[in-house]
Write an enzyme that holds these catalytic residues in place. Structure first.
Site, mmCIF file in Angstrom:
data_model
loop_
_atom_site.group_PDB
_atom_site.id
_atom_site.type_symbol
_atom_site.label_atom_id
_atom_site.label_comp_id
_atom_site.label_asym_id
_atom_site.label_seq_id
_atom_site.Cartn_x
_atom_site.Cartn_y
_atom_site.Cartn_z
ATOM 1 N N ASP A 37 -37.097 5.847 -72.650
ATOM 2 C CA ASP A 37 -37.810 7.187 -72.432
ATOM 3 C C ASP A 37 -38.156 8.097 -73.614
ATOM 4 O OD1 ASP A 37 -35.507 8.964 -72.751
ATOM 5 O OD2 ASP A 37 -34.813 8.431 -70.900
ATOM 6 N N LYS A 59 -41.024 10.298 -69.645
ATOM 7 C CA LYS A 59 -41.504 11.477 -68.706
ATOM 8 C C LYS A 59 -41.230 12.634 -69.496
ATOM 9 C CE LYS A 59 -38.402 10.208 -65.670
ATOM 10 N NZ LYS A 59 -37.722 10.263 -64.313
ATOM 11 N N MET A 174 -33.624 21.168 -70.261
ATOM 12 C CA MET A 174 -35.019 21.223 -69.717
ATOM 13 C C MET A 174 -35.569 22.559 -69.253
ATOM 14 S SD MET A 174 -34.476 17.566 -67.550
ATOM 15 C CE MET A 174 -33.157 18.180 -66.728
#
Length: 509
Positions: A37, A59, A174
């Site tokens: 990723d 992502k 995040m």
């Protein structure tokens, strides 16, 4: 399930490739397929076999290369083909990494899997920013919180009142997009507006940036600084220790982006030394090292080593090619008995030692003139026979000087140096001015860099600092229209790193 492979859910760590675990590295070496990723450092892919399939499924907040359900199915499908699959995930697979979701699908499909924990960013990024997540005088509790909850949930499962009531450290993952909401909810729930807060961008990487403030002003400070994801948000008294404990940004090459133009097989040690000094290193191989069209001349030379008085090795590549021929003829290092050995540079000497051979002469500098002078000083030229295993593009100065001084010289092509294929992503970084320093370790790297960049961009960038390993390389760079800002006094990788660090690094008090 007969013929079924296995999936390893491997934590790639927070960004610094040196923080990959040994188990993670060993798993990558087994890979038939690597599914990785956006938060996994692409350098780690080099640990996988060259033939391994590499599949990017990154992502980010506004762009998904592949949806999670499709990733789950991809893992099951590849393992179902009997392959060893490495699912390389940033940080730790089970800390806000959706690794558990992937594992549950694999269990349902009957696919064997193993989990390899990784160093999580919520601990490592603060450490690299000079912030311990606990300290006995101000925080005995740490809470890891997602800053980006599942958007399909009807209401938040985060108990903001409990988070605000304590005095421990809060670490949000995040949370860049939701930073205003995080700060306001904590204040509304009772956390002091003056609580020290830090936002860490790309923690543990050379591009790391840290913005400090308090809960009441951190949103504006982050906006003013122009920070972008990925970030770790840390709230707590421990953030105030950064002024005393910051270390990562204090390294001399921190904030510098350095392009390494060596062949891919040679670049790793050079890159590691630069990274230890804090630089971001971009690999842009301008050359490929390949065997000669025919090994017969080299085979013939190693079978008559007794005819030579001196063997001169000017590079690691020459040694590797020489001993490949020695091995192929069923010989070993004892074949050099009776020969004197001259080695150019510390790396060349180190490679000889790996073969149990100590060089008889190591000139202080690596130019043809210095090699010749060192031999002349020993009265070791006239009447002597020299064997020079060399690249196809080696300059003629040294063998010509030796012959003119009464020596006999046998030159054999030991390897060829060919242009490499340029990486479009690196060319784009050069075009946009996202590279500070370009390094040249040989004349061919300088010439090929100029050729590849002109072909890709139309002209050489004007905002680059060029650095050379020695005079002959400098001469080649100047001939291509480049100005060399720094030339190493010691003409090897150690000397080049020292020159870059001393001349272009920051001075710390």
């Amino acid at each position: 399930m007969a013929g079924t492979g296995i999936v390893y859910l491997v934590g790639a760590g927070p960004g610094d490739p040196d923080l990959l675990t040994i188990r993670g590295r060993d798993c990558l070496a087994l890979a038939d397929v690597v599914v990785y990723d956006s938060l996994a450092n692409p350098v780690l892919l080099d640990y996988a076999p060259e033939a391994a399939e590499r599949i990017y499924v990154g992502k980010q907040a506004s762009s998904h290369a592949m949806e999670q359900d499709d990733i789950n199915q991809l893992l099951a499908d590849k393992a179902g083909e009997g392959k060893t699959v490495i699912r390389l995930k940033g940080g730790d697979p089970y800390v806000f990494g959706r690794g558990a979701e992937e594992a549950l699908v694999l269990r349902k499909e009957g696919i064997p899997f193993e989990v390899v924990p990784g160093v999580t960013a919520g601990i490592a990024a603060p450490a690299y920013a000079g912030i311990p997540v606990t300290h006995r005088e101000c925080s005995s509790v740490i809470t890891l919180v997602t800053g980006h909850e599942d958007p399909t949930k009807t209401e938040s499962s985060i108990d903001w009142s409990s988070l605000a009531a304590g005095t421990g450290t809060l670490v949000f993952y995040m949370g860049m997009k939701n930073l205003p909401a995080i700060a306001s909810r904590l204040i509304e729930a009772g956390r002091s507006p003056t609580t020290p807060t830090a936002v860490i961008h790309r923690g543990t990487c050379p591009a790391q940036r840290v913005v400090e403030g308090t809960l009441e002003n951190i949103v504006q400070r982050v906006k003013d600084a122009g920070l972008t994801p990925p970030v770790i948000i840390l709230v707590g008294q421990v953030a105030s220790l950064r002024s005393e404990l910051a270390w990562f940004e204090n390294r001399p090459l921190f904030g510098k982006t350095i392009l390494v133009t060596r062949s891919r097989t040679q670049a790793s040690e050079f890159a590691k030394q630069l990274q230890k000094q804090g630089a971001e290193v971009i690999s842009f191989p301008t050359i490929r090292i390949v065997p000669p069209d025919s090994m017969e001349p080299l085979h013939a030379a190693v079978e008559r080593l007794k005819d030579f008085d001196w063997v001169v090795f000017a590079s690691v590549n020459a040694i590797d090619s020489f001993f490949k021929a020695v091995d192929e003829k069923g010989l070993d290092g004892r074949s050099l008995a009776g020969c004197l050995v001259c080695a150019i540079g510390s790396a060349t000497c180190d490679r000889l030692r790996e073969r149990g051979i100590e060089a008889d002469m190591v000139p202080g500098r690596s130019t043809s003139r210095d090699i010749f002078d060192a031999l002349l000083e020993r009265d070791a030229i006239k009447g002597k026979h020299f064997f020079l295993p060399r690249p196809d593009i080696a300059p003629p100065e040294l063998p010509d000087k030796l012959r003119n001084a009464g020596g006999t010289v046998t030159e054999v092509e030991a390897y060829r140096t060919l242009p490499a294929d340029p990486d479009p992503a690196v060319l784009e970084r050069l075009r946009t001015g996202d590279v500070d320093i370009v390094t040249f370790t040989s004349s061919s790297t300088a010439r090929n860099y100029a050729s590849l960049v002109r072909a890709g961009l139309g002209s050489l960038p004007s905002n680059i600092t060029y650095v050379s390993i020695g005079p002959e390389t400098t001469k080649a760079a100047i001939a291509e229209g480049m100005t060399i800002a720094v030339e190493a006094e010691q003409h090897d990788i150690d000397g080049l790193v020292a020159a870059i660090t001393h001349e272009l690094g920051s001075r710390q008090s």
